[in-house]
Structures are given as structure tokens and as C-alpha cells.
Design a protein around this motif. Sequence first.
Motif, PDB file in Angstrom:
ATOM      1  N   GLY A 118      -7.595   1.157  -5.418  1.00  0.00           N
ATOM      2  CA  GLY A 118      -6.592   1.479  -6.906  1.00  0.00           C
ATOM      3  C   GLY A 118      -7.192   0.017  -8.241  1.00  0.00           C
ATOM      4  O   GLY A 118      -8.228  -0.795  -7.919  1.00  0.00           O
ATOM      5  N   SER A 157       0.180   5.862  -0.531  1.00  0.00           N
ATOM      6  CA  SER A 157      -0.167   7.073  -0.363  1.00  0.00           C
ATOM      7  C   SER A 157       0.241   8.724  -0.787  1.00  0.00           C
ATOM      8  O   SER A 157       1.155   8.069  -0.101  1.00  0.00           O
ATOM      9  CB  SER A 157      -1.753   7.541   0.010  1.00  0.00           C
ATOM     10  N   TYR A 164      -3.893  10.255  -3.293  1.00  0.00           N
ATOM     11  CA  TYR A 164      -4.754   9.508  -3.822  1.00  0.00           C
ATOM     12  C   TYR A 164      -4.064   8.358  -3.549  1.00  0.00           C
ATOM     13  O   TYR A 164      -2.607   7.738  -2.845  1.00  0.00           O
ATOM     14  CB  TYR A 164      -3.526  10.397  -5.788  1.00  0.00           C
ATOM     15  N   GLU A 165      -4.727   7.227  -3.472  1.00  0.00           N
ATOM     16  CA  GLU A 165      -4.607   5.870  -2.660  1.00  0.00           C
ATOM     17  C   GLU A 165      -4.233   5.110  -3.789  1.00  0.00           C
ATOM     18  O   GLU A 165      -4.883   4.450  -4.426  1.00  0.00           O
ATOM     19  CB  GLU A 165      -5.744   5.708  -0.989  1.00  0.00           C
ATOM     20  N   PHE A 166      -3.427   3.656  -2.864  1.00  0.00           N
ATOM     21  CA  PHE A 166      -3.679   2.467  -3.309  1.00  0.00           C
ATOM     22  C   PHE A 166      -3.035   1.434  -2.159  1.00  0.00           C
ATOM     23  O   PHE A 166      -2.289   1.852  -1.606  1.00  0.00           O
ATOM     24  CB  PHE A 166      -1.845   2.285  -4.418  1.00  0.00           C
ATOM     25  N   LYS A 195       0.953  -1.067  -0.228  1.00  0.00           N
ATOM     26  CA  LYS A 195       0.025   0.011  -0.620  1.00  0.00           C
ATOM     27  C   LYS A 195       0.664   1.767   0.208  1.00  0.00           C
ATOM     28  O   LYS A 195       1.905   1.116  -0.114  1.00  0.00           O
ATOM     29  CB  LYS A 195      -1.097   0.183   1.288  1.00  0.00           C
ATOM     30  N   ASN A 211      -6.343   9.799 -11.057  1.00  0.00           N
ATOM     31  CA  ASN A 211      -5.945   8.687 -10.442  1.00  0.00           C
ATOM     32  C   ASN A 211      -4.425   9.409 -10.851  1.00  0.00           C
ATOM     33  O   ASN A 211      -4.037   9.574 -12.214  1.00  0.00           O
ATOM     34  CB  ASN A 211      -5.904   7.696 -12.289  1.00  0.00           C
ATOM     35  N   MET A 221      -4.016   4.648  -9.310  1.00  0.00           N
ATOM     36  CA  MET A 221      -4.239   4.932  -7.861  1.00  0.00           C
ATOM     37  C   MET A 221      -5.302   6.647  -7.526  1.00  0.00           C
ATOM     38  O   MET A 221      -5.380   7.199  -8.264  1.00  0.00           O
ATOM     39  CB  MET A 221      -2.675   5.619  -6.767  1.00  0.00           C
TER      40      MET A 221
END
Length: 177
Positions: free
Chosen positions: A104, A61, A124-126, A59, A84, A115
Motif C-alpha cells: 500500500g 485486507s 485488496y491489501e495493506f 495490516k 486500489n 490498499m
Amino acid sequence: MGTKNISVVVAIVLTGFILGCDPPREFCDDMATFARVPDLIILEPLQDTYNKGDVITLKTSIANISPYFAEPNVNLLEVTGLQNALLVSNNRLYEGNGLEFLTGSQGRISNWFNMPYNPETDRYEFELKMTLNRVGNYNFITAEFIDIIGEDCNRYRIETNIVGANADSRIEFEVLE
């Protein structure tokens, strides 16, 4: 008379050459939109040995209001208009393993990941859960980057790595049968 004809031919050829060229492009000072930020990606649990079928999580961000670039506190979403970011990671880690995207999605290439921007966290997250199906030694360089590439000169890149890399910027572990 011969010199005049040559001048006309040269003028026609030069005009055709000039018209055939691409229009000039804007110079982009990419140095102001590039940053090296270590340890933005977490792989957990990070161990020396796993068993086939174990699940690990990858993970990361980044804040939308980013302090990493020359322009202090740039609003990446506002400047680029992109929902994204693109995480480009090491391809060998994902080969032969099961991938479950919690946040994501898969990008166009096997080691590219989307992301998405989360308005609730302004980040922005993954997050990816990976089932380790491939048995053997894993030994790869961790040299990932996150791109947010808008139009014209609105391009931002953060180079990073996975937390826990050794002195050679490598992650090493073994997956047993």
C-alpha cells in the motif's frame, strides 16, 4: 396585451432556469453497498506500553469477491474497475511516527491509505510498519472504513475497527522515552 408580454417573460425565465439546472442524477441505493464488519484491522503487537523506537505493524485486507454486501459475492474489482481500495484511519496514530509501507501507500491526506489489489491473493491489501517516535499517551477511537468507489453507483464501504479495542471503541497505550 400586457398579460401576453408577462407570459412570454415568465416562459423565457423558466426556460433559462430549467436549462441552468444540473441534469438529474441516478438514485443510488447505498444501503446495499454498505457493511459493518468488526475487527478487520490488526495492530501487532498490541500492548499497554511501548518504548520510543519500538515497531508495530498495522495490516488489513479484504477479499475481492466480497460476502459483506447485499449482492452476494460481489466482485469488487470487476464492478468498480478500481485497483486500489481506500483505507481511512485515525489520524492521531500516525502523527510524529515513522511509516514504512510494506503493502500500500500514502493517500492524499495523512490518514488515507491506498490498499492495492493483489491478483495472486484476490484481495485488496495493506500493511504498514510504524516506528513509534512520538512519546506519550495514545488514546484514539478506532472507527476506520474501507472505500471502493467506482463510477456512478458502484460505491462500496466497509466500516471496521482495530482488533483489541476496549468497550468504548478506543485503543490506548503509552510510549515511554
